[in-house]
Design an enzyme around this catalytic site. Structure first.
Site, PDB file in Angstrom:
ATOM      1  N   ASP A  36     -56.323  22.539   7.863  1.00 40.22           N
ATOM      2  CA  ASP A  36     -57.580  23.279   7.781  1.00 40.22           C
ATOM      3  C   ASP A  36     -58.783  22.357   7.992  1.00 40.22           C
ATOM      4  O   ASP A  36     -59.782  22.749   8.602  1.00 40.22           O
ATOM      5  CB  ASP A  36     -57.739  23.935   6.403  1.00 40.22           C
ATOM      6  CG  ASP A  36     -56.531  24.733   5.961  1.00 40.22           C
ATOM      7  OD1 ASP A  36     -55.454  24.583   6.561  1.00 40.22           O
ATOM      8  OD2 ASP A  36     -56.657  25.515   5.005  1.00 40.22           O
ATOM      9  N   GLU A  84     -47.557  31.057  10.874  1.00 38.78           N
ATOM     10  CA  GLU A  84     -46.435  30.759   9.988  1.00 38.78           C
ATOM     11  C   GLU A  84     -45.444  31.915   9.866  1.00 38.78           C
ATOM     12  O   GLU A  84     -44.480  31.825   9.103  1.00 38.78           O
ATOM     13  CB  GLU A  84     -46.963  30.352   8.621  1.00 38.78           C
ATOM     14  CG  GLU A  84     -47.741  29.043   8.669  1.00 38.78           C
ATOM     15  CD  GLU A  84     -48.445  28.716   7.369  1.00 38.78           C
ATOM     16  OE1 GLU A  84     -48.279  29.482   6.395  1.00 38.78           O
ATOM     17  OE2 GLU A  84     -49.162  27.710   7.323  1.00 38.78           O
ATOM     18  N   LYS A 120     -49.273  35.918  11.443  1.00 42.46           N
ATOM     19  CA  LYS A 120     -50.036  35.782  10.203  1.00 42.46           C
ATOM     20  C   LYS A 120     -51.503  35.494  10.505  1.00 42.46           C
ATOM     21  O   LYS A 120     -52.393  35.899   9.767  1.00 42.46           O
ATOM     22  CB  LYS A 120     -49.441  34.657   9.356  1.00 42.46           C
ATOM     23  CG  LYS A 120     -50.100  34.442   8.009  1.00 42.46           C
ATOM     24  CD  LYS A 120     -49.483  33.249   7.287  1.00 42.46           C
ATOM     25  CE  LYS A 120     -50.128  33.022   5.929  1.00 42.46           C
ATOM     26  NZ  LYS A 120     -49.639  31.783   5.274  1.00 42.46           N
ATOM     27  N   GLN A 121     -51.738  34.794  11.616  1.00 44.27           N
ATOM     28  CA  GLN A 121     -53.084  34.320  11.929  1.00 44.27           C
ATOM     29  C   GLN A 121     -53.182  33.982  13.413  1.00 44.27           C
ATOM     30  O   GLN A 121     -52.204  34.058  14.146  1.00 44.27           O
ATOM     31  CB  GLN A 121     -53.379  33.075  11.106  1.00 44.27           C
ATOM     32  CG  GLN A 121     -52.444  31.925  11.404  1.00 44.27           C
ATOM     33  CD  GLN A 121     -52.257  30.992  10.239  1.00 44.27           C
ATOM     34  OE1 GLN A 121     -51.485  31.255   9.338  1.00 44.27           O
ATOM     35  NE2 GLN A 121     -52.985  29.880  10.264  1.00 44.27           N
TER      36      GLN A 121
END
Length: 733
Positions: free
Chosen positions: A324, A454, A562-563
């Site tokens: 991140d 993920e 997920k993203q």
């Protein structure tokens, strides 16, 4: 700041005490203080020191070679805000009702109002003012003022530490990987005490860390225990010294006025170089300022510490640093405070030996693999398919190094830290990748890898990973040539050679990228489109996030994200994709993305803005910028979502403003103004220059606040930016 901006209790959707503790928390990179209720809070919760952690063993049902052996968990330290208030009969005011809270983002001062009551239902009022020192980062100050309510007698104050063991809400068996675990090996003891001060020591049994915290009365006027008459709003004030790990501190006590002054000066300078303002929507403007405020509070500034996923606002994710930092948070600092960005990268450099060891454990004889989740640099993730296999992290760190150098041209950093990390990460990719025949071509591929998403693990040729590796090789080649010319001796000491650089360049040119011919888009990986799409219509809303309700192997069998994954690469490398393909990729991957990760929405917002899809861009941004103020993810009580805070800045500056640096090193702006706003304005630092960029309907005004003239591209046209404000009309004006 153009005007004072304050966050008030009414601006936060959830009044859950845990949420408020996180939202109104303080931090200065060294330590953080949650805004716990001073009367009813747990006596040993609320204080976190960046990098102060304890080990505990990782238990596997079936272990394998080189699995990590121990956890690292940030330690919750005694509460600095707690105070005992008693009546003249020694009955304690144990009940506390929060009336209001107000956090001033211009100077970092928190003001609160409580109504206290004892068992006899008698009440008094307590006003609390606090601030954390942003210059001398070992200090925190708090002042309590009291006023009679239905109770009129004398009161007694006790500000001594209370050292009972914490009662954790979760045991060692954690169902939610976002939460932290209970620690049973922490020792707390009083090591010095007198009427005006008390020093305690907290030590860990396994990691062998120790830290001292001192409480003292301001101006020798506030002993730790004191009798007060409830007339003329009596006050008591206390300072705290939070020391360094394993060091005996010798700090001169600071008065509250100095703590508040140092805080105010820090925030003045921060907003001067990096403010982002929205005109026409006060709610979003406040939220954006708040996010930047908390991002600055959470960030380690010493080269030894980094930014935890929850910052210093809560113990979620056990205080670990992830990818991140490089992808979502460092960009803000690179363009507003490059010195802090440098310190964050130096932290990675200081973990390089751990990274080299990890690479050897994975069978790589040269190179380094940085830890997926860690505090001190050791890998602590027990689930390698969603951690170690996500070795794009090496490329993420390389990207941040390249971005930092591109914006600063910091040759000293390149010599001392940057190139060595680029070299070691490129070597890892070289050793971990594979030469493969595809038709008549020999290409370089990456197998058994997990990308940012993920929900898709252990695949071949994750597009994002391949793109990041290619960039890593190119950076090692280009900046290696720079270093070879500037510092040939240093270049040689690293064991590098022109032959190795040329080999990196050759690999970069032949990296394979999966592509789906049917949809004419980049494929997330080799097998992604052979899978069925997740049955979204059959999935109840209460089954999100999926990771808490479905076995990983069940999720891995489907097309479900997920993203942001492939589209994140599109944002980072805009010159690798044309507008039509970007639209196709965005549309496809958006439909199968759950946004179960807080890292997702900001990327979709930024890309939608670049495409001119302002409705979607604005919707995603609204969710992003107020995520913690609305508890959108449902776990703000564990700490703020720090990557998302950085993501909200990305959404505005790299999304709506379309800011990017071209391959030629020129700053480029392609503005898109939401119709809901009158305009927006931001400041950035670029190659030693301070720029103020103001975007309103029909016009972009760019002011060179400080520094030498430069070229800048607006809407694909190059302009000379000098001291006079440059005004560029929007297309069609």
């Amino acid at each position: 700041m153009t005007k004072d901006i304050k966050l008030r209790l009414k601006d936060v959707s959830s009044s859950n005490p845990g949420n408020l503790e996180a939202v109104f928390s303080f931090g200065n990179g060294h330590f953080g203080v949650r805004a716990t209720n001073p009367i009813e809070s747990n006596a040993v919760e609320g204080t976190l020191v960046n990098g102060f952690f304890e080990y505990s063993p990782i238990t596997y049902g079936e272990a394998a070679a080189y699995y990590p052996k121990r956890n690292e968990t940030i330690v919750s330290l005694p509460n600095l805000r707690n105070i005992r208030v008693l009546d003249d009969g020694h009955g304690e005011f144990t009940h506390s009702k929060l009336v209001d809270m107000q956090l001033d983002l211009s100077n970092g001062k928190l003001v609160e109002e409580y109504e206290l009551s004892n068992d006899k239902k008698q009440t008094i009022k307590m006003n609390v003012t606090s601030a954390i020192d942003q210059r001398e980062v070992h200090f925190y100050g708090i002042e309590y003022a009291f006023e009679a309510g239905t109770y009129k007698g004398d009161i007694y104050i006790d500000k001594s530490f209370v050292l009972e063991e914490a009662k954790a809400e979760a045991g060692d068996d954690i169902d939610d990987p976002r939460k932290t675990r209970e620690l049973k090996s922490i020792k707390r003891e009083v090591v010095a005490t007198d009427d005006l001060s008390q020093t305690i020591a907290i030590s860990t049994a396994e990691s062998q860390q120790r830290i001292e915290i001192t409480v003292y009365g301001f101006n020798n006027e506030s002993p730790l225990t004191k009798k007060l008459a409830l007339v003329d709003e009596p006050k008591v004030g206390y300072g705290f010294i939070v020391g360094e790990k394993n060091e005996k501190g010798d700090f001169a006590k600071e008065d509250f006025s100095i703590i508040k002054k140092n805080s105010a000066n820090f925030w003045h300078d921060t907003w001067q170089n990096g403010e982002v303002s929205i005109a026409g929507n006060d709610e979003l403007n406040l939220a954006l300022h708040y996010n930047i405020f908390q991002l600055n509070q959470a960030t380690g500034r010493d080269g030894k510490t980094n930014i935890a996923a929850k910052g210093l606002t809560g113990p979620g994710y056990e205080g670990h640093t992830f990818w991140d930092t490089e992808m979502y948070m460092i960009p803000y600092f690179i363009y507003t405070n490059p010195e802090i960005a440098k310190k964050l990268l130096v932290y990675r450099y200081n973990t390089l030996d751990f990274a080299r060891t990890r690479a050897r454990e994975l069978g790589v004889n040269q190179g380094a693999l940085f830890a997926w989740r860690s505090i001190n640099g050791e890998e602590t993730s027990a689930y390698y398919p969603a951690s170690t296999a996500a070795y794009h992290l090496d490329g993420d760190i390389a990207y941040a190094i390249g971005n930092y150098y591109q914006v600063t041209h910091d040759m000293a950093f390149l010599k001392d830290y940057g190139f060595e990390m680029l070299l070691e990460t490129a070597r890892f990719f070289r050793e971990f990748g594979t030469w493969t025949k595809r038709g008549k071509k020999t290409v370089f591929e990456f197998h058994t890898v997990t990308g940012p998403d993920e929900y898709t693990a252990m695949v071949d040729n994750n597009y994002f990973t391949n793109r990041m590796a290619q960039n890593n090789f190119n950076l090692a080649y280009k900046l290696g040539l720079v270093l070879m010319e500037e510092d040939p001796e240093g270049f040689g000491k690293l064991g590098a050679s022109i032959e190795e650089l040329e080999a990196f360049k050759d690999i970069a040119e032949r990296i394979y990228f999966p592509f789906n011919d049917e949809y004419q888009i980049n494929a997330q990986d080799d097998t992604f489109f052979s899978k069925a799409i997740w049955p979204f219509d059959e999935t109840p809303k209460d089954k999100y996030p999926l990771l808490l309700h479905y076995h990983p192997l069940n999720i891995y069998r489907y097309q479900v994200n997920k993203q942001a994954d492939t589209v994140l690469a599109d944002l980072l490398f805009p010159e690798t994709i044309d507008d039509d393909q970007l639209r196709r990729e965005f549309d496809y991957y958006e439909k199968i993305t759950t946004h179960d990760s807080s890292l997702s929405r900001s990327i979709f917002s930024a890309l939608a803005a670049r495409m001119g899809d302002m409705k979607k861009a604005y919707s995603y941004f609204s969710d992003t910028v107020r995520m913690d103020l609305t508890d959108l993810q449902g776990n703000t009580e564990d700490g703020l979502h720090l990557a998302n805070l950085g993501g909200s800045w990305l959404s505005v500056v790299q999304g709506f403003a379309g800011m990017q640096v071209t391959s030629d090193g020129e700053l480029k702006i392609i503005p898109h103004l939401p119709i809901e706003w009158d305009g927006f304005e931001f400041r950035i630092v670029f190659n030693g220059r301070l720029l103020n960029i103001n975007i309103v309907d029909g016009k972009t005004a760019i002011k060179l606040v400080d520094g030498q003239p430069m070229n800048i591209i607006v809407d694909n046209k190059s302009y000379k930016l000098e001291k006079a404000t440059l005004e560029v009309l929007s297309k069609g004006e």
